[in-house]
Design a protein around this motif. Structure first.
Motif, PDB file in Angstrom:
ATOM      1  N   SER A   1       6.889  -0.252  -7.389  1.00  0.00           N
ATOM      2  CA  SER A   1       6.048   0.762  -8.485  1.00  0.00           C
ATOM      3  C   SER A   1       6.990   1.965  -8.424  1.00  0.00           C
ATOM      4  CB  SER A   1       4.879   1.078  -8.023  1.00  0.00           C
ATOM      5  OG  SER A   1       4.476   1.427  -6.679  1.00  0.00           O
ATOM      6  N   VAL A   2       7.631   2.413  -7.407  1.00  0.00           N
ATOM      7  CA  VAL A   2       8.323   3.502  -7.515  1.00  0.00           C
ATOM      8  C   VAL A   2       9.281   3.709  -8.806  1.00  0.00           C
ATOM      9  CG1 VAL A   2       9.727   5.462  -6.254  1.00  0.00           C
ATOM     10  CG2 VAL A   2       7.533   4.270  -5.152  1.00  0.00           C
ATOM     11  N   VAL A   3      10.052   2.451  -8.468  1.00  0.00           N
ATOM     12  CA  VAL A   3      11.330   2.246  -9.601  1.00  0.00           C
ATOM     13  C   VAL A   3      10.645   2.180 -11.030  1.00  0.00           C
ATOM     14  CG1 VAL A   3      12.830   0.669 -10.386  1.00  0.00           C
ATOM     15  CG2 VAL A   3      12.579   1.234  -7.892  1.00  0.00           C
ATOM     16  N   ARG A   4       9.330   1.363 -11.153  1.00  0.00           N
ATOM     17  CA  ARG A   4       8.820   1.246 -12.379  1.00  0.00           C
ATOM     18  C   ARG A   4       8.192   2.338 -13.035  1.00  0.00           C
ATOM     19  NH1 ARG A   4      10.205  -3.296 -15.287  1.00  0.00           N
ATOM     20  NH2 ARG A   4      10.676  -4.799 -13.878  1.00  0.00           N
ATOM     21  N   HIS A   5       7.260   3.181 -12.119  1.00  0.00           N
ATOM     22  CA  HIS A   5       6.794   4.355 -12.582  1.00  0.00           C
ATOM     23  C   HIS A   5       7.229   5.706 -12.246  1.00  0.00           C
ATOM     24  CE1 HIS A   5       4.392   0.985 -14.009  1.00  0.00           C
ATOM     25  NE2 HIS A   5       3.863   0.807 -12.780  1.00  0.00           N
ATOM     26  N   GLY A   6       8.174   5.744 -11.444  1.00  0.00           N
ATOM     27  CA  GLY A   6       8.419   7.084 -10.581  1.00  0.00           C
ATOM     28  C   GLY A   6       7.764   7.269  -9.775  1.00  0.00           C
TER      29      GLY A   6
ATOM     30  N   PRO B   1      11.005   6.906 -15.928  1.00  0.00           N
ATOM     31  CA  PRO B   1      10.506   8.055 -15.279  1.00  0.00           C
ATOM     32  C   PRO B   1      10.948   8.720 -13.984  1.00  0.00           C
ATOM     33  CG  PRO B   1       8.623   6.325 -15.440  1.00  0.00           C
ATOM     34  CD  PRO B   1       9.761   5.714 -15.728  1.00  0.00           C
ATOM     35  N   ASP B   2      11.291   9.875 -13.620  1.00  0.00           N
ATOM     36  CA  ASP B   2      12.112  10.503 -12.721  1.00  0.00           C
ATOM     37  C   ASP B   2      11.636   9.894 -11.385  1.00  0.00           C
ATOM     38  OD1 ASP B   2      13.514  11.632 -14.556  1.00  0.00           O
ATOM     39  OD2 ASP B   2      12.600  13.854 -14.257  1.00  0.00           O
ATOM     40  N   ILE B   3      12.492  10.073 -10.454  1.00  0.00           N
ATOM     41  CA  ILE B   3      12.168   9.812  -8.942  1.00  0.00           C
ATOM     42  C   ILE B   3      12.739  11.204  -8.208  1.00  0.00           C
ATOM     43  CG2 ILE B   3      12.496   8.540  -6.759  1.00  0.00           C
ATOM     44  CD1 ILE B   3      12.783   6.070  -8.871  1.00  0.00           C
TER      45      ILE B   3
END
Length: 852
Positions: free
Chosen positions: A780-785, A746-748
């Protein structure tokens, strides 16, 4: 025509949006004025890349034609009057405007002179070939000057007009290249193939010219990264590789010839001979090569297609036929390379910023995507570290080589995995393959396929743990983890060798049994570059394996290795200086004297002042050892600032050195100390003072993209808290908006609407629309954007992020270390109780070996 294709990419981005379909948060249709005020994404990242950045000031980059992660990199080899040396470690110096050929392979930013690769320089020569080019040891005849005004470097293409009247226009795919060479009309014209003249020389080389087929083919046996000192002498063959090439021409030859050493053989079509690794003799005047000539009476242009391989001559031919057909043109290959680079660079889509900022950023990203390098053929074959031919593992898309582990694990491997998890997965699998072919040993610096032993520590552990944490999961995770744990817990005979020391010690975990017994690497018996540095590197590696074990559900391994992450305490001398420094010590416990914070005794390419901060996994523990967070902050301030208040930018052993890796994480440590506003001003200062446009735009060796990756993180306002985890520390972004389009993830989105040169400080933040008071982002930001919004301002907000600090990976309850030797200390500083950490559950070497 096709280069290496990474599956799963689908990055078709619409840069123009119909007004009727654009609805603002208020529900109103955007006006043209509103659209004009909103920063727009960069539509053509390639136009903001300058491959000449880093080609001066010791950056050791190269400007030639290359694809993302390319095997071939066709770039000039310059000369300052010595055929067996160059003006820079990577073969090209912007300040040296004389060239002796265009070589087919390069390693980006390697700092060891004479470096690596630079294989098979091909030189367009105007004039009659009347003597052996190898005998031209001062490059007075078979070389040419050029002007930078006549030179153009863009991603995937390089052109230059030489003072001799010849010119070169080069473009590449992943494993092949196409070159247009032009000569003055009516003058003698030749292409010289200097097959033996790699940057490090060669043990052997051979060339065959086939006038009927209009081909030139051959190979060079080379390697020995850093020259003959690799692994203690000229006989190190672990790093040898044979590069095969085949060159196909679009027109017949007017003549042929070869040479060996000082003898020229006009009309000959074969030759062989290297520059003399085995004998240790001087390289000058030795070696072999060949040449072909052309009639320029009516046609002054020569087109050549070149394929390379590390496995065989036939593989080189297949690589060429697969990637560049006979009807290909340089323009078409270059256009395809440009499209591929734009797809690659759009992994990060920035909006706004000045033109210089965009150039600095996208060039940094370009340099970060130059490695790892594909080493496998189109048929899936590759040269292993055992020098045998292997095939890709099931599901593996490519085998990669070139791993500058000591450098890359601090920034590059994390950025690669964050943006390109599939490539990072294949990279991790590649390193596992090479380790298995190397008797289970993971080398810290792999050149192409071979172990060089360069630098110190066990960087594969944090590199792979970090890549896995950042989303690279498509490799033999369990196999890699098990192998790295074995390396960390089972002593290997190489660990008792001094071959190659100090810079290229054989042991990957030097004298591991003694390290486990004492809880540190003793300076006198460690068989390593520096005992204190080795202790700190091992603590980072052990923390990484403990983190990784937790993710994999291996509680037993985590419990065994986590205590070792605190062994940095065993080389921290609280009596050194006012509040303690890292210091080497002997096996009997004695501190090594003389000692100075600016000394490199016990350290590798750094001083005690720098290495004292190399504890990213236990910042709170380090601060406590220094007397508390306030004292640590004061010390850190003095580390970054000179006595006159100006920023330290290198050249002072007591202060921060942004030109080398051991301390590049330190600007971000303030976040863990409760003063993130100081991280913001320090990161911004270093990003603006030592990075920029122009040939001198890098602070030092790019080290296979490491320094460039640091800048990319700094520009985005994020940085990994530790090398092995996915939590990201926050700072102030340089761009109003950046979207990380991650292949298969997923995008960040990182938005800082008021980003500017003046707005250095973070006033507040939001994560997915909710207030975010932490100076770090969760895994979680890296995992799920996610969407991060940063409110930046020209003055600091000391309260933001000062409360909920980043969590250390080493807790006070999990820091048992072995009993240290008795108080037999040399020098004036006695041992204190705080230097000997005795707790229940200590682990001696015997217990440690039973952990696995």
């Amino acid at each position: 025509m096709s280069g290496f294709s990474r599956r799963g990419r689908c990055r078709v981005r619409a840069f123009a949006v119909g007004l009727a379909g654009l609805v603002l948060a208020s529900g109103l249709v955007a006006t043209p004025q509103a659209l004009a005020a909103r920063p727009q994404p960069v539509p053509d990242p390639v136009s903001h890349v300058d491959p000449l950045i880093g080609s001066a000031n010791g950056g050791n980059t190269y400007p030639g034609a290359v694809r993302p992660f390319g095997m071939i990199s066709w770039s000039p080899t310059s000369t300052a009057g010595d055929q067996t040396n160059t003006a820079a470690a990577n073969g090209y110096s912007h300040n040296t405007t004389r060239v002796r050929g265009f070589s087919l392979t390069h390693v980006n930013g390697a700092g060891c002179h004479p470096g690596a690769a630079g294989d098979v320089p091909i030189m367009p020569f105007v004039g009659e070939v009347t003597s052996s080019p190898t005998a031209d040891v001062r490059d007075q005849v078979y070389a040419s000057d050029f002007r930078h005004e006549d030179e153009t470097a863009t991603p995937g293409r390089y052109t230059v007009a030489l003072a001799s009247g010849a010119s070169a226009d080069l473009a590449v795919t992943t494993r092949a290249g196409i070159g247009d060479f032009a000569f003055p009309r009516g003058k003698p014209a030749a292409l010289l193939f200097r097959t033996s003249n790699s940057l490090n020389g060669s043990e052997d080389a051979e060339i065959t010219i086939d006038p009927a087929a209009r081909t030139v083919s051959g190979s060079v046996l080379t390697g020995a990264f850093c020259g003959r000192r690799a692994n203690g002498g000229a006989n190190n063959k672990k790093t040898y590789y044979r590069l095969h090439f085949t060159a196909a021409f679009d027109r017949p030859f007017a003549g042929t010839g070869t040479w060996r050493d000082g003898a020229l053989n006009p009309g000959a079509t074969t030759a062989s001979g290297g520059e003399g690794y085995e004998t240790g003799a001087a390289r000058q005047g030795r070696g072999s090569g060949g040449y072909v000539t052309f009639d320029t009476t009516t046609d002054t242009d020569v087109r050549v297609r070149v394929g390379i391989s590390y496995t065989s001559a036939e593989a080189a031919r297949r690589n060429l036929d697969h990637e560049i057909g006979r009807a290909a043109t340089t323009d078409r290959v270059a256009a395809d390379a440009r499209r591929e680079w734009n797809r690659q660079l759009r992994a990060v889509e920035v909006s706004g910023g000045t033109d210089d900022l965009r150039t600095t950023f996208y060039t940094a990203l370009y340099h970060a995507f130059l490695q790892p390098n594909v080493t496998s053929d189109v048929a899936g074959t590759y040269l292993g570290s055992d020098r045998e031919i292997h095939r890709l593992e099931r599901g593996q898309r490519a085998q990669y080589g070139n791993f500058s582990g000591w450098d890359q694990y601090r920034a590059h491997t994390q950025l690669l995995a964050l943006l390109e998890p599939e490539v990072a997965s294949d990279y991790a699998q590649s390193l596992l393959n090479l380790a298995e072919q190397n008797g289970g040993v993971w080398d810290r610096w792999v050149h192409v396929n071979g172990p060089t032993h360069v630098m110190t520590g066990d960087p594969s552990a944090p590199a792979l743990a970090g890549m896995h944490a950042m989303g690279a999961e498509d490799f033999d995770v369990r196999g890699a983890f098990d192998s790295l744990v074995r390396q960390a817990t089972t002593p290997h005979p190489d660990g008792l060798s001094d071959r190659g020391c100090p810079g290229q010690c054989e042991g990957q975990r030097p004298n591991l049994a003694e390290h486990l017994r004492l809880g540190y690497a003793p300076q006198d018996t460690c068989h390593c570059w520096g005992g204190a540095a080795e202790t700190l590197e091992a603590a980072v590696a052990d923390a990484a394996l403990a983190d990784w074990a937790g993710k994999l559900g291996r509680a037993d391994v985590r419990a065994a290795l986590l205590p070792r992450a605190s062994w940095w305490r065993n080389t921290f001398n609280p009596s050194a200086g006012d509040t303690g420094y890292q210091q080497a010590r002997a096996a009997d416990g004695a501190w090594t004297w003389p000692f100075s914070p600016s000394s490199d005794l016990g350290f590798a390419q750094g001083t005690s002042s720098t290495y004292t901060w190399m504890v990213p996994q236990d910042v709170s523990g380090l601060a406590a050892a220094m007397g508390g967070r306030d004292r640590a902050i004061t010390r850190l301030d003095a580390f970054f600032r000179r006595p006159d208040g100006s920023w330290a930018t290198g050249g002072d052993g007591l202060r921060y050195d942004p030109t080398n890796e051991p301390g590049i994480h330190t600007p971000w440590l303030y976040n863990a100390l409760g003063a993130p506003w100081k991280t913001q001003e320090t990161v911004r200062a270093m990003a603006s003072l030592v990075y920029g446009t122009g040939p001198g735009g890098l602070p030092g060796n790019d080290d296979l993209g490491t320094m460039s990756a640091w800048y990319a993180f700094a520009a985005l306002g994020i940085y990994p808290q530790t090398p092995s985890r996915a939590e990201l520390l926050l700072s102030s972004p340089l761009f109003p908006k950046a979207v990380l389009h991650r292949d298969g993830a997923p995008d960040i989105t990182i938005t800082a609407p008021n980003a500017s040169a003046e707005n250095v400080y973070v006033r507040g933040a939001k994560l997915d629309g909710r207030a975010h008071d932490r100076s770090w982002l969760p895994e979680s930001v890296v995992r799920h954007g996610g969407a991060v919004t940063i409110d930046v301002a020209p003055t600091p907000n000391p309260t933001w992020g000062a409360g909920d600090l980043p969590v250390d990976h080493v807790t006070p309850a999990a820091t048992p270390v072995p009993n240290l030797p008795g108080p037999r200390f040399a020098g004036r500083v006695p041992a204190t109780a705080s230097t000997r950490h005795r707790v229940d559950g200590t682990a001696d070497g015997r217990t440690a070996r039973l952990w696995w």
